[in-house]
Design an enzyme around this catalytic site. Sequence first.
Site, short mmCIF file in Angstrom:
data_model
loop_
_atom_site.label_atom_id
_atom_site.label_comp_id
_atom_site.label_asym_id
_atom_site.label_seq_id
_atom_site.Cartn_x
_atom_site.Cartn_y
_atom_site.Cartn_z
N GLU A 41 1.32 -1.00 -0.40
CA GLU A 41 0.57 -0.55 0.47
C GLU A 41 0.90 1.04 0.12
O GLU A 41 2.22 1.28 1.05
CB GLU A 41 -1.03 -0.11 1.42
CG GLU A 41 -2.31 1.17 1.07
CD GLU A 41 -2.74 0.50 2.99
OE1 GLU A 41 -3.33 1.79 2.96
OE2 GLU A 41 -3.26 -0.30 3.31
N ARG A 267 4.52 -12.70 9.61
CA ARG A 267 5.21 -11.19 9.48
C ARG A 267 6.46 -11.31 10.44
O ARG A 267 6.59 -11.92 11.67
CB ARG A 267 4.58 -10.43 9.95
CG ARG A 267 4.15 -10.04 11.12
CD ARG A 267 3.18 -8.74 11.22
NE ARG A 267 2.74 -8.34 10.52
CZ ARG A 267 1.91 -7.60 9.11
NH1 ARG A 267 3.59 -6.52 9.80
NH2 ARG A 267 1.28 -7.36 8.43
N LYS A 277 3.89 0.78 9.92
CA LYS A 277 4.21 2.19 9.16
C LYS A 277 3.81 3.22 9.98
O LYS A 277 4.44 4.41 9.00
CB LYS A 277 3.85 1.18 7.67
CG LYS A 277 4.72 0.75 6.46
CD LYS A 277 3.75 1.32 5.16
CE LYS A 277 3.36 -0.05 5.51
NZ LYS A 277 2.60 0.12 3.67
P1 ATP Z 1 2.45 -2.06 8.03
O1 ATP Z 1 1.38 -2.98 8.82
O2 ATP Z 1 2.70 -1.60 8.84
O3 ATP Z 1 1.52 -1.00 8.31
P2 ATP Z 1 1.25 -3.68 6.06
O4 ATP Z 1 1.42 -5.13 6.06
O5 ATP Z 1 -0.07 -2.68 6.17
O6 ATP Z 1 2.37 -3.34 6.88
P3 ATP Z 1 1.09 -3.19 3.16
O7 ATP Z 1 2.34 -2.46 2.46
O8 ATP Z 1 0.35 -3.87 2.56
O9 ATP Z 1 1.71 -3.06 4.79
O10 ATP Z 1 2.65 -4.88 2.31
C1 ATP Z 1 2.96 -5.20 1.32
C2 ATP Z 1 2.82 -5.95 1.81
O11 ATP Z 1 4.27 -6.71 2.70
C3 ATP Z 1 2.12 -7.10 2.58
O12 ATP Z 1 1.74 -8.77 1.34
C4 ATP Z 1 2.42 -7.84 3.43
O13 ATP Z 1 1.82 -8.80 4.30
C5 ATP Z 1 3.68 -7.58 3.80
N1 ATP Z 1 4.80 -7.14 5.29
C6 ATP Z 1 4.30 -6.12 5.26
N2 ATP Z 1 4.82 -6.09 6.76
C7 ATP Z 1 5.30 -6.90 7.19
C8 ATP Z 1 6.38 -8.62 7.63
N3 ATP Z 1 6.22 -7.21 8.88
N4 ATP Z 1 7.11 -8.94 7.27
C9 ATP Z 1 6.50 -9.52 6.54
N5 ATP Z 1 5.90 -9.01 5.51
C10 ATP Z 1 5.20 -8.40 5.86
MG MG Z 2 -1.80 -3.86 4.61
#
Ligand code: ATP
Ligand code: MG
Length: 567
Positions: A41, A267, A277
């Site tokens: 995102e 994760r 984030k």
């Molecule tokens: P945050 O919760 O930090 O905002 P998010 O999951 O909302 O992270 P996205 O931009 O949606 O952030 O993430 C893109 C991809 O990266 C998704 O497929 C997500 O599963 C993966 N991802 C995000 N954070 C992690 C993590 N800590 N470990 C492994 N994969 C991750």
């Molecule tokens: Mg997300």
Amino acid sequence: MLNPGSGDKEKRGKDFIRVIIEADNVSGRYGGRVETRFPPEPNGYLHIGHAKSICLNFGIAREYGGECHLRFDDTNPEKEELEYVRSIEEDVKWLGFDWGKHLYYASDYYDSFYAYALELIKKGKAYVCDLSADDIRAYRGTPTQPGKNSPFRDRSVDENLMLFERMKNGEFPDGARVLRAKIDMAHPNITMRDPALYRIKRVTHHRTGDKWCIYPMYDFAHPISDAIEKITHSICTLEFEDHRPLYDWLLDNITIDCHPRQVEFARLNLTYTVMSKRKLLELVREGLVAGWDDPRMPTISGLRRRGVTPEAIRAFAERIGVDKTNSTVDVALLEYFIREDLNRRAPRVMGVLRPLKVIIDNYPEGKTEEFDAENNPEDPSAGMRKVIFSREIYIEQDDFREAPPKGYFRLSPGREVRLKHTYYITCQSIVKDEKTGEIAELHCTYDPDSRGGGTPDGRKVQGTLHWVSVAHAVEADVRLYDRLFVAENPDEAAEGGDFRSNINPRSLETLSGCKMEQSIKSAKPGDTFQFLRHGYFCLDRDSADGKPVFNRTATLRDSWAKIEKKK
Ligand code: ATP
Ligand code: MG
């Protein structure tokens, strides 16, 4: 705990995701095709957790001769920014991965999402609901109690079509109505209790502008985006496990010729690190760090600016592997891989961070000598360089003690030590600042017979010091970075505080007036070095303005190895 020495994937066997993919290849479920995607995102910079997902998705595509798409999941319009899109592309490339022609935006599918919503309505599988957000929540039930049907659940198809079109045309205020899937309000999985598919939201989108005032929910847009792109394995994090039945329900109930398999993994969490984030954005916005790429940030851009290489991150990602249960990895393991990698590639140089001047009284004034110094004992192909010696040099303040404690083998009055690559010197006298009483300079003598580090009489000295010639030194600033948080789990704060209360007040110390050997003059921003006895450092881009600035990437001390030994 993970043992860094046993990082061989073959030895550990295939992880459960690769096992699933190979089984699908054997059964022919996707005709042997493997297509994955990384769907960030664009609401922040990528961090080391994303790197785990990137290495996994792009790595799998590479291993099985498939492709990995980069898809911006930009269905939540209020936060997206072009800066984030640009940084995400840069970071994925820097990590060493290539999406080729497969760059997509979920917002490019808005027309398709709308058409699929109409299809669900026509099949009697979606309806427009006028309940308020609070009522929707109240009707949903709890994990132990079934929900209640919405009073709008039995609207006719025609009425639903008409209302949904009017939602799209902007006839209702934000939040007045939603489109919901008609599944089962008593379903044991709450996600399946008539989830929202579309909401009204008047926000300008960074790509579609004001064309839409209704936006699809993630749970609706994501499976359809995957299917449109003919993804075979949609790999996501564990919190989406409960959403998998919805993922499958949607694709089973629309006319689309691809049904990817959703697979969840744990994760990455790291000790002494915040990974959300939202929190990283707060650190940036509140000026608690110097930006998304501050070298203390766990962002890819922060790690890059600190001097970490993509190879180190990929080796770390490979080592931690993938798992089905959430856990926290010791940040010392990441630091271990950073050191391992830099130990192999970083040229050694001498840099004095807190200089103390030494005058070698019996060395001729105006004379200089060049000595050969190896660039990297770990890598003979790195070659040799010249270091220049002269009568006046700098040593580290810490390498001299007027009254040496027991076990101190460095320089002190009357004591002889080796200067790396050159001669033995002996301290003869100290000059102090008359006002402050601090040591201003030392007077030493050298033994001309000790050239290159030994003496004809085989005399032994215990200390070896690094040094820099005064006349040839390059002056630099050095930033000593430490962990940004003092608590192992920064998210756990004392009563009344939050993660901010765990910030390390000494996470950055800036030294100026450091003295570097002249060979660093040709360094370019991004180049990494091992400053002998100090650690690994990277030339910062701020150096472009003149004086070199070095960021400490890692100390030499390996706390991971210590942890392993203690066990
Ligand atoms: P945050 O919760 O930090 O905002 P998010 O999951 O909302 O992270 P996205 O931009 O949606 O952030 O993430 C893109 C991809 O990266 C998704 O497929 C997500 O599963 C993966 N991802 C995000 N954070 C992690 C993590 N800590 N470990 C492994 N994969 C991750
Ligand atoms: Mg997300």
